[in-house]
Design an enzyme around this catalytic site. Structure first.
Site, mmCIF file in Angstrom:
data_model
loop_
_atom_site.group_PDB
_atom_site.id
_atom_site.type_symbol
_atom_site.label_atom_id
_atom_site.label_comp_id
_atom_site.label_asym_id
_atom_site.label_seq_id
_atom_site.Cartn_x
_atom_site.Cartn_y
_atom_site.Cartn_z
ATOM 1 N N GLU A 106 23.553 1.787 26.084
ATOM 2 C CA GLU A 106 24.907 1.908 25.562
ATOM 3 C C GLU A 106 24.917 2.599 24.204
ATOM 4 O OE1 GLU A 106 27.174 -1.750 27.726
ATOM 5 O OE2 GLU A 106 25.836 -2.221 26.085
ATOM 6 N N CYS A 138 21.340 -13.039 20.837
ATOM 7 C CA CYS A 138 21.540 -11.616 21.136
ATOM 8 C C CYS A 138 21.515 -11.335 22.629
ATOM 9 C CB CYS A 138 20.452 -10.806 20.434
ATOM 10 S SG CYS A 138 20.456 -9.069 20.878
ATOM 11 N N CYS A 356 27.950 -5.575 17.722
ATOM 12 C CA CYS A 356 26.516 -5.861 17.608
ATOM 13 C C CYS A 356 26.066 -6.988 18.505
ATOM 14 C CB CYS A 356 26.206 -6.288 16.187
ATOM 15 S SG CYS A 356 25.968 -4.914 15.136
HETATM 16 N N1 SAH Z 1 16.744 -5.073 16.707
HETATM 17 C C1 SAH Z 1 17.342 -4.715 15.491
HETATM 18 C C2 SAH Z 1 18.523 -3.789 15.643
HETATM 19 C C3 SAH Z 1 19.435 -4.055 16.803
HETATM 20 S S1 SAH Z 1 20.366 -5.533 16.715
HETATM 21 C C4 SAH Z 1 17.701 -5.959 14.698
HETATM 22 O O1 SAH Z 1 17.593 -7.044 15.225
HETATM 23 O O2 SAH Z 1 18.037 -5.822 13.534
HETATM 24 C C5 SAH Z 1 21.592 -5.088 15.518
HETATM 25 C C6 SAH Z 1 22.170 -6.267 14.758
HETATM 26 O O3 SAH Z 1 22.974 -7.097 15.613
HETATM 27 C C7 SAH Z 1 21.127 -7.199 14.163
HETATM 28 O O4 SAH Z 1 21.465 -7.533 12.836
HETATM 29 C C8 SAH Z 1 21.216 -8.402 15.063
HETATM 30 O O5 SAH Z 1 20.696 -9.543 14.461
HETATM 31 C C9 SAH Z 1 22.693 -8.452 15.325
HETATM 32 N N2 SAH Z 1 23.113 -9.269 16.444
HETATM 33 C C10 SAH Z 1 22.451 -9.586 17.565
HETATM 34 N N3 SAH Z 1 23.203 -10.381 18.349
HETATM 35 C C11 SAH Z 1 24.380 -10.558 17.713
HETATM 36 C C12 SAH Z 1 25.568 -11.258 18.024
HETATM 37 N N4 SAH Z 1 25.716 -11.929 19.162
HETATM 38 N N5 SAH Z 1 26.565 -11.221 17.118
HETATM 39 C C13 SAH Z 1 26.445 -10.524 15.969
HETATM 40 N N6 SAH Z 1 25.361 -9.837 15.627
HETATM 41 C C14 SAH Z 1 24.327 -9.858 16.485
HETATM 42 FE FE1 SF4 Z 2 16.673 -9.517 18.206
HETATM 43 FE FE2 SF4 Z 2 17.577 -7.077 17.550
HETATM 44 FE FE3 SF4 Z 2 16.075 -7.427 19.737
HETATM 45 FE FE4 SF4 Z 2 18.545 -8.386 19.725
HETATM 46 S S1 SF4 Z 2 17.958 -6.218 19.611
HETATM 47 S S2 SF4 Z 2 16.693 -9.444 20.443
HETATM 48 S S3 SF4 Z 2 18.757 -8.982 17.572
HETATM 49 S S4 SF4 Z 2 15.432 -7.763 17.618
#
Ligand code: SAH
Ligand code: SF4
Length: 365
Positions: A106, A138, A356
């Site tokens: 996406e 997530c 996010c």
């Molecule tokens: N993997 C990386 C980048 C992708 S996730 C990371 O974890 O930083 C991008 C952002 O979305 C991260 O800050 C993550 O913690 C946040 N995120 C994941 N699930 C979420 C949710 N359900 N609500 C809000 N933010 C979320």
């Molecule tokens: Fe964690 Fe970022 Fe991976 Fe989601 S995308 S599982 S927030 S590291």
């Protein structure tokens, strides 16, 4: 390159049809040399590709023989757009891109409605299909890692986003956030290759300071990234002020606890002089108490830091609930009182799951 761009997004297949998009100009020159083409044609090819023209036959300043040689060795097309959604508030669009072989990714396009000449168009791009990190709240992490995206596939998302903006009569992609699916630093080489291409002046020309890489916190890669000598914004997904809770929410913390992570972050700020943005998604009754705000403030005290408070996006399977607006504002106020810079992130694109942590593979729909 003043011409209409012909899009070529045909069949899905598991070969990397985006491979050349991840090559910089020098590498394309080298490819030309290897195939007996004049080296300078590599520069021409780079310009066409970065302008989003992927049909060799449209590259009129290459000879017919050169075009068919490239077609034979490097068949090329962008990922097909399988689905397109726009949020009702007109701020966000989400494209489902098909890289073939069942790889669906996406791409989120933010602020596309602003038509002023100086408007910002931010793309939120993905670096992996799925993710291995398994953060508890997530959606991307739910089904594990499918595979790393290649540099070409990362660049292809930007080209597809740029072409989409052009079709709406809008301008250039101005900002990039690597906050889509996947952990960028778990795919370090390909991500950095892609960033070099996207930053190149005769490529997408997106300045380092307009790029944000978000990580769940891999210290070795944070240090290595600091050493690249770029001034990229770093966002660190913190989400908890102590090791105990963070290890429960982000399993990566069991391997790399806060002290190690923050030492790497300090290294990053010392090297780049960039303020780090610490992401903190507020989860009701989990990490949103006044006491936790205080511990967070103490943890980041004296650091060049900015806390980005995120109203967590509800993902049914994870069982976490967003904190109330009142709690959120109180949390922010407590941080500010202790001298920390904190902002509450705008909610955008919620109705299309474009926010996010809500990006996931939905090929079953
Ligand atoms: N993997 C990386 C980048 C992708 S996730 C990371 O974890 O930083 C991008 C952002 O979305 C991260 O800050 C993550 O913690 C946040 N995120 C994941 N699930 C979420 C949710 N359900 N609500 C809000 N933010 C979320
Ligand atoms: Fe964690 Fe970022 Fe991976 Fe989601 S995308 S599982 S927030 S590291």
């Amino acid at each position: 390159m003043e011409k209409n761009i012909t899009e070529n997004t045909n069949m899905a297949c598991d070969k990397d049809f985006c491979a050349l998009l991840g090559k910089n100009e020098a590498e394309l020159r080298e490819i030309c040399r290897e195939h007996g083409l004049p080296v300078y044609k590599g520069g021409i090819l780079f310009k066409w590709l970065q302008a989003g023209e992927l049909v060799y036959d449209q590259m009129t300043n290459l000879s017919k023989a050169e075009r068919s040689l490239l077609q034979e060795h490097y068949p090329l097309h962008l990922p097909a757009i399988r689905r397109e959604q726009r949020s009702a508030d007109g701020t966000t669009a989400k494209l489902l891109l098909d890289f073939g072989g069942g790889i669906l990714v996406e791409l989120v396009i933010m602020n596309y409605q602003r038509q002023q000449s100086r408007s910002r168009h931010t793309l939120c791009i993905s670096t992996q299909a799925g993710c291995a990190m398994g953060c508890a709240f997530c959606a991307t992490g739910l089904s594990g890692l499918v595979r790393n995206l290649t540099a070409g596939e990362i660049v292809a998302q930007v080209l597809q986003g740029q072409l989409w903006l052009q079709r709406q009569g809008l301008g250039k992609v101005t900002n990039l956030v690597l906050m889509g699916m996947g952990e960028p630093f778990a795919n370090y080489e390909q991500v950095c290759r892609a960033l070099r291409v996207l930053n190149a002046e005769n490529g997408q020309n997106i300045g380092w300071r307009r790029i944000t890489v978000s990580t769940c916190g891999l210290p070795a890669q944070i240090r290595r990234f600091a050493d690249e000598g770029w001034e990229v914004n770093l966002a660190v997904s913190l989400h908890a002020p102590d090791d105990d809770l963070r290890s429960r929410l982000l399993p990566v913390n069991r391997r790399f606890p806060l002290a190690e992570l923050l030492a790497a972050c300090d290294y990053y700020t010392n090297k780049t002089h960039r303020r780090i943005s610490y992401e903190y998604a507020l989860l009701r009754d989990v990490n949103d108490s006044p006491r936790q705000a205080q511990v967070l403030a103490e943890l980041l005290a004296g650091r060049l830091a900015h806390v980005n408070l995120i109203p967590v996006n509800f993902v049914a399977e994870t069982g976490f609930w967003p904190s109330s607006d009142e709690t959120l504002n109180k949390f922010a106020a407590l941080l500010k009182k202790r001298g920390l810079e904190a902002t509450v992130r705008e909610r955008r694109g919620l109705d299309i799951d474009g926010a996010c942590g809500q990006l996931r593979r939905r090929n079953d729909e």
